[in-house]
Design a protein around this motif. Structure first.
Motif, short mmCIF file in Angstrom:
data_model
loop_
_atom_site.label_atom_id
_atom_site.label_comp_id
_atom_site.label_asym_id
_atom_site.label_seq_id
_atom_site.Cartn_x
_atom_site.Cartn_y
_atom_site.Cartn_z
N ASN A 31 -6.68 4.92 -11.62
CA ASN A 31 -5.70 5.89 -11.73
C ASN A 31 -4.31 6.02 -10.76
OD1 ASN A 31 -5.60 7.61 -9.53
ND2 ASN A 31 -7.03 9.03 -10.85
N ILE A 32 -4.04 5.67 -10.25
CA ILE A 32 -2.54 5.61 -10.23
C ILE A 32 -1.76 4.80 -10.27
CG2 ILE A 32 -2.90 3.94 -8.11
CD1 ILE A 32 -1.62 5.14 -6.06
N THR A 93 -5.25 -7.78 -6.26
CA THR A 93 -4.26 -6.57 -6.09
C THR A 93 -2.69 -7.60 -6.03
OG1 THR A 93 -6.10 -5.27 -5.13
CG2 THR A 93 -3.48 -4.52 -4.86
N LEU A 94 -2.89 -7.90 -5.05
CA LEU A 94 -1.74 -9.19 -5.44
C LEU A 94 -1.20 -9.99 -6.57
CD1 LEU A 94 -2.46 -10.39 -1.17
CD2 LEU A 94 -0.73 -8.92 -2.01
N VAL A 95 -1.71 -9.87 -7.07
CA VAL A 95 -1.61 -10.87 -8.29
C VAL A 95 -1.05 -9.77 -8.91
CG1 VAL A 95 -2.46 -11.41 -10.65
CG2 VAL A 95 -3.69 -12.60 -7.94
N CYS A 96 -1.26 -9.03 -9.24
CA CYS A 96 -0.68 -7.27 -9.62
C CYS A 96 0.59 -6.97 -9.07
CB CYS A 96 -1.59 -6.20 -9.70
SG CYS A 96 -3.48 -6.15 -10.36
N VAL A 97 1.14 -7.50 -8.29
CA VAL A 97 1.89 -6.69 -7.56
C VAL A 97 3.18 -7.38 -7.85
CG1 VAL A 97 3.44 -6.74 -5.11
CG2 VAL A 97 0.97 -5.36 -4.97
N ILE A 159 5.55 9.68 -8.39
CA ILE A 159 6.57 9.47 -7.62
C ILE A 159 6.72 8.85 -7.11
CG2 ILE A 159 6.75 10.44 -5.08
CD1 ILE A 159 5.42 12.83 -5.43
N LEU A 160 5.67 7.39 -6.40
CA LEU A 160 5.81 5.75 -6.72
C LEU A 160 6.15 5.26 -7.35
CD1 LEU A 160 2.88 4.77 -4.48
CD2 LEU A 160 5.11 5.52 -2.99
N ASP A 161 6.12 4.99 -8.53
CA ASP A 161 6.86 5.42 -9.96
C ASP A 161 8.61 5.60 -9.86
OD1 ASP A 161 6.35 3.40 -12.04
OD2 ASP A 161 7.90 5.69 -13.09
N GLN A 162 8.54 6.59 -9.91
CA GLN A 162 10.24 6.52 -9.39
C GLN A 162 11.49 6.04 -8.50
OE1 GLN A 162 10.24 11.47 -9.30
NE2 GLN A 162 11.98 11.80 -11.09
N LEU A 163 10.44 5.60 -7.80
CA LEU A 163 11.25 6.35 -6.53
C LEU A 163 11.73 4.32 -5.96
CD1 LEU A 163 10.26 8.55 -3.70
CD2 LEU A 163 11.73 9.03 -4.94
N PHE A 164 10.56 4.12 -6.33
CA PHE A 164 10.50 2.71 -6.39
C PHE A 164 9.89 1.45 -7.23
CE2 PHE A 164 9.37 4.79 -2.38
CZ PHE A 164 10.56 4.54 -1.30
N GLY A 165 9.80 2.58 -8.57
CA GLY A 165 9.01 0.97 -9.36
C GLY A 165 7.58 1.13 -9.67
N TRP A 166 6.79 0.42 -10.22
CA TRP A 166 5.68 0.99 -10.67
C TRP A 166 5.05 -0.30 -10.05
CZ3 TRP A 166 3.47 -4.20 -11.92
CH2 TRP A 166 3.73 -5.17 -12.13
N GLN A 167 5.67 -0.87 -9.22
CA GLN A 167 4.55 -2.20 -8.40
C GLN A 167 4.38 -1.47 -6.79
OE1 GLN A 167 7.55 -3.07 -10.07
NE2 GLN A 167 8.27 -5.08 -10.51
N ALA A 168 5.07 -0.90 -6.78
CA ALA A 168 4.67 0.27 -5.11
C ALA A 168 3.72 0.70 -5.35
CB ALA A 168 5.72 1.22 -4.97
N PHE A 170 0.92 -0.56 -6.50
CA PHE A 170 -0.13 -1.32 -6.47
C PHE A 170 -0.42 -1.77 -4.85
CE2 PHE A 170 0.22 -2.15 -11.00
CZ PHE A 170 -1.17 -2.87 -11.29
N VAL A 171 0.99 -1.32 -3.57
CA VAL A 171 1.26 -1.77 -3.01
C VAL A 171 0.43 -0.84 -2.68
CG1 VAL A 171 2.40 -1.68 -0.87
CG2 VAL A 171 3.08 -3.23 -2.88
N VAL A 172 0.51 -0.23 -2.73
CA VAL A 172 -0.20 1.54 -2.10
C VAL A 172 -1.85 1.43 -2.62
CG1 VAL A 172 -0.64 3.42 -1.99
CG2 VAL A 172 1.74 2.84 -2.32
N THR A 173 -2.10 0.92 -3.27
CA THR A 173 -3.88 0.25 -3.23
C THR A 173 -4.00 -0.76 -2.79
OG1 THR A 173 -3.50 0.81 -5.86
CG2 THR A 173 -5.52 -0.51 -5.98
N PHE A 174 -3.81 -1.60 -2.37
CA PHE A 174 -3.94 -2.45 -1.81
C PHE A 174 -3.60 -2.26 0.51
CE2 PHE A 174 -3.43 -6.08 1.86
CZ PHE A 174 -3.57 -7.20 1.36
N ILE A 175 -2.79 -1.32 0.29
CA ILE A 175 -3.32 -0.57 1.51
C ILE A 175 -4.28 0.23 1.65
CG2 ILE A 175 -1.90 0.77 3.76
CD1 ILE A 175 0.67 0.20 2.28
N PHE A 176 -4.14 0.49 0.75
CA PHE A 176 -5.95 1.63 1.16
C PHE A 176 -7.25 0.49 0.95
CE2 PHE A 176 -9.14 4.31 -0.97
CZ PHE A 176 -9.57 5.53 0.02
#
Length: 418
Positions: A31-32, A93-97, A159-168, A170-176
């Motif tokens: 859902n993120i 997840t890296l493929v999505c990023v 918030i991430l989408d507004q600041l950095f775009g939708w790819q952000a 998936f980056v947060v998902t990868f870190i988690f």
């Protein structure tokens, strides 16, 4: 006899924190990025219906994989299957990023669906550790704990989408995902003490599950209850953005309502399921969800085209599902305790597969001309079907002589057709 749990000791059964994280990583992944769906359609210069496949294809992938993940864990153990799934999830997840096209993104999303192992195996691990009635309570607490992620996920995603775009997202998902992998590696002790002799043996056990009336009742209850939720995931962002004119970060904030309702429902499931019983809790939960949809339809028909006319009643869908799903899932894995992993996988496949189908139907029927009604009606019908399935479980339990208030651990093996 299972040893007591010691956190970050892989020689003992996992701590409840680990089970929460195992389930939560899939919830975050689901859902993120939802508030970003309309923006992703613009980014890839494609239709919303195609971008929505990042939800429905993901659900279809999780449905298919659950047919194999449960039997694999019954054969090889919960720990190795969970670890392998997390490694594959991180690669996907890296493929999505870095996806350059919508087609590559869809492939990455399908591959990401392997993370459903966290939800499947957390339920199986709980059933390995405790009896049936306690399993419903423990699953309730696990899902209540993981609900913090879907409460914050869409808000964070907007918030991430507004600041950095939708790819952000998936980056947060990868870190988690990396964090969860480390915790699972250090804490998830093996709980499957009766591994099957062969992988094929688990598939040969499926007919035994499918002959059990109560298994069908519990699985269909979970399918219809979650169907309302997955329909919301697929169509909710469209209604919010294209019908109600909400920005991505506003959509994220309003997802809080369904997550809050789910958390409260989970708390009640954890607190009262062992007292009231699995079956009554499921009936009540589905009825509450259906009432929420009736309220939303009534508000829109009365001319209240406001975000709270949509997201306010959605609270009751979350609340009802929070009461229903822990009990339905505990029932699924308890009808045949020696097949807990296979039952969790098969029941989960039915639940997620049905949700994927309803998500596609709800999303495909939405347009600026139809307004929110196709989505709301789909969710209402699904919730009402959940009530019917719950009542069938009550009927089947009475015919089988199984206690309606708390399933007996010995009962599932007693009657082949129950």
């Amino acid at each position: 006899m299972q040893q007591p749990s010691r956190f970050l000791d892989a020689g003992t059964p996992p701590h409840i924190i680990t089970l929460v994280l195992m389930a939560a990583v899939g919830a975050l992944n689901m859902n993120i990025f939802l508030p970003s769906l309309p923006g992703m359609a613009a980014w890839f210069e494609t239709d919303y219906a195609l971008v929505q496949l990042t939800v429905s294809l993901y659900l279809a992938g999780t449905a298919l994989l659950q047919l194999f993940l449960g039997p694999l864990s019954d054969r090889f153990g919960r720990r190795p299957v969970m670890l392998a799934s997390l490694w594959l999830f991180l690669a996907a997840t890296l493929v999505c990023v870095f996806a350059p096209t919508i087609e590559i993104l869809l492939i990455g999303r399908v591959l990401q669906s392997v993370v459903i192992a966290g939800l499947v195996l957390s339920r199986a691990v709980v059933r390995d550790m405790v009896g049936t009635a306690k399993a419903a309570s423990m699953i309730g607490y696990v899902t209540m704990g993981m609900t913090l992620v879907p409460m914050l996920g869409p808000t964070l995603g907007g918030i991430l989408d507004q600041l950095f775009g939708w790819q952000a997202n998936f980056v947060v998902t990868f870190i988690f995902g990396v964090i969860v992998l480390v915790v699972v590696w250090r804490d998830l002790g093996e709980t499957n003490e009766t591994m099957s002799a062969s992988f094929a043996q688990q598939f040969r056990a499926y007919p035994e599950l499918l002959r059990a009336r109560r298994f069908w009742g519990y699985a269909l209850t979970a399918t219809f209850a979650s169907g309302a939720f997955f329909s919301f995931l697929g169509g909710g962002p469209y209604v919010a953005s294209n019908v109600l004119g909400m920005a991505p970060h506003e959509v994220g904030y309003h997802f809080f309502f369904i997550a809050l309702g789910y958390m409260i429902g989970n708390f009640l499931a954890g607190r009262f399921s062992i007292v009231i019983g699995l079956n009554p809790m499921m009936v009540i939960g589905n009825f509450v969800a259906a009432c929420g949809m009736v309220l939303s339809i009534g508000l829109f028909l009365a001319g209240f085209f406001h975000p709270m006319a949509f997201f306010g009643p959605i609270f009751f869908v979350g609340f009802g599902n929070g009461m229903t799903l822990p009990n339905a899932n505990a029932g699924v894995v308890s009808v045949r305790p020696h097949l807990a992993g296979s039952a969790s996988g098969l029941g989960g496949a039915m639940m997620i597969g049905g949700g994927a189908g309803l998500s596609v139907i709800a999303s495909a029927s939405l347009s600026p001309e139809t307004g929110p009604y196709p989505l709301l009606v789909t969710m209402l019908i699904s919730s009402m079907a959940g009530v019917a399935a719950s009542l069938y479980v009550v009927y089947a339990s009475r015919r089988s002589g199984v206690a309606a208030t708390a399933l007996e651990d010995a009962a599932p093996d007693r009657i082949v057709g129950e």
